[in-house]
Design an enzyme around this catalytic site. Sequence first.
Site, PDB file in Angstrom:
ATOM      1  N   ASP A  17       0.865  -1.165   0.000  1.00  0.00           N
ATOM      2  CA  ASP A  17       0.000   0.000   0.000  1.00  0.00           C
ATOM      3  C   ASP A  17       0.914   1.232   0.000  1.00  0.00           C
ATOM      4  O   ASP A  17       2.115   1.123   0.260  1.00  0.00           O
ATOM      5  CB  ASP A  17      -0.881  -0.023   1.249  1.00  0.00           C
ATOM      6  CG  ASP A  17      -1.694   1.231   1.421  1.00  0.00           C
ATOM      7  OD1 ASP A  17      -2.361   1.642   0.464  1.00  0.00           O
ATOM      8  OD2 ASP A  17      -1.638   1.820   2.518  1.00  0.00           O
ATOM      9  N   ASP A  19      -0.090   5.178   1.060  1.00  0.00           N
ATOM     10  CA  ASP A  19      -0.273   6.119   2.162  1.00  0.00           C
ATOM     11  C   ASP A  19      -0.319   5.398   3.504  1.00  0.00           C
ATOM     12  O   ASP A  19      -1.123   4.486   3.704  1.00  0.00           O
ATOM     13  CB  ASP A  19      -1.564   6.911   1.960  1.00  0.00           C
ATOM     14  CG  ASP A  19      -1.500   7.780   0.711  1.00  0.00           C
ATOM     15  OD1 ASP A  19      -0.719   8.737   0.706  1.00  0.00           O
ATOM     16  OD2 ASP A  19      -2.222   7.479  -0.257  1.00  0.00           O
ATOM     17  N   THR A 110      -2.409   0.930  -4.399  1.00  0.00           N
ATOM     18  CA  THR A 110      -2.966   2.017  -3.609  1.00  0.00           C
ATOM     19  C   THR A 110      -4.386   2.364  -4.019  1.00  0.00           C
ATOM     20  O   THR A 110      -4.787   2.146  -5.169  1.00  0.00           O
ATOM     21  CB  THR A 110      -2.068   3.273  -3.743  1.00  0.00           C
ATOM     22  OG1 THR A 110      -2.674   4.367  -3.046  1.00  0.00           O
ATOM     23  CG2 THR A 110      -1.871   3.669  -5.209  1.00  0.00           C
ATOM     24  N   SER A 111      -5.125   2.947  -3.087  1.00  0.00           N
ATOM     25  CA  SER A 111      -6.466   3.441  -3.386  1.00  0.00           C
ATOM     26  C   SER A 111      -6.429   4.836  -3.987  1.00  0.00           C
ATOM     27  O   SER A 111      -7.469   5.367  -4.378  1.00  0.00           O
ATOM     28  CB  SER A 111      -7.317   3.461  -2.103  1.00  0.00           C
ATOM     29  OG  SER A 111      -7.552   2.154  -1.641  1.00  0.00           O
ATOM     30  N   LYS A 142     -10.633  -1.241  -2.010  1.00  0.00           N
ATOM     31  CA  LYS A 142     -10.499  -1.835  -0.679  1.00  0.00           C
ATOM     32  C   LYS A 142     -11.721  -1.448   0.161  1.00  0.00           C
ATOM     33  O   LYS A 142     -12.215  -0.340   0.042  1.00  0.00           O
ATOM     34  CB  LYS A 142      -9.232  -1.314  -0.005  1.00  0.00           C
ATOM     35  CG  LYS A 142      -7.946  -1.622  -0.769  1.00  0.00           C
ATOM     36  CD  LYS A 142      -6.742  -0.915  -0.152  1.00  0.00           C
ATOM     37  CE  LYS A 142      -5.482  -1.102  -0.990  1.00  0.00           C
ATOM     38  NZ  LYS A 142      -4.319  -0.370  -0.449  1.00  0.00           N
ATOM     39  N   ASP A 167      -1.380  -0.701   6.289  1.00  0.00           N
ATOM     40  CA  ASP A 167      -1.491  -0.014   7.576  1.00  0.00           C
ATOM     41  C   ASP A 167      -2.924   0.179   8.029  1.00  0.00           C
ATOM     42  O   ASP A 167      -3.182   0.258   9.235  1.00  0.00           O
ATOM     43  CB  ASP A 167      -0.820   1.368   7.492  1.00  0.00           C
ATOM     44  CG  ASP A 167      -1.636   2.348   6.664  1.00  0.00           C
ATOM     45  OD1 ASP A 167      -2.062   3.384   7.215  1.00  0.00           O
ATOM     46  OD2 ASP A 167      -1.856   2.088   5.473  1.00  0.00           O
TER      47      ASP A 167
END
Length: 223
Positions: A17, A19, A110-111, A142, A167
């Site tokens: 991921d 961030d 990543t989103s 996600k 995270d």
Amino acid sequence: MPAHAYRDRSFGAFLFDMDGTVLSSIAVTERVYGAWAIRHGLDVASFLAGIHGIRAVDTVRRLNLPGVDPETEAAALLAAECADLGGIEAIAGARAFLSSLPSERWAIVTSAPRELALLRLAAGGLPVPPVLVTAEDVAHGKPAPDCFLEGARRLGQRIEDCAVFEDAPAGIRAAEASGAAVVVITATHAHPMTTPHPAIAGYAALRASPMPDGRLRFTAAAA
């Protein structure tokens, strides 16, 4: 439990991921989303608690606010985030750890939209891998597992042979649902997280050693 609890297991690839996992962007995220929440009359603290790891369009959509178009608002949030890169920095040890990995053995998943992901990786001084899976690449963000499955597919690996570094709760659930092994990064956590997965604050004490077949194994850093 440290990530090298997996030291007796080898992996085909690592999926990260972005961030909160390889870089910290909490300050800008909370500035941008906090201002948006105020404009829409939301409780800022409770709203911010539920946004991490989730695509902007999905965050807005689940609020079901009258007269609010999720696509339009997500585009506005993206523009604001792209214009504000203040305070973005790499998680401790992330730059060296990522740079040590064979390029065909890791991906960012990543989103964030691709435009924002590239800006933030550059701001954090982090390498951009050949495989970068972003918000536009999957139909379901996600906590659906689609993004991690796509990352493994692009790397030519079985997801069961991958380790995911995450995270946020939504990302952890996505990784679990995908069937990957999970490592939780706690560097940006304000409060302890209860998790059955190995957890580390950063990457300074972590090494990945390539095996003769190209697979990766965790080893502890030398003191």
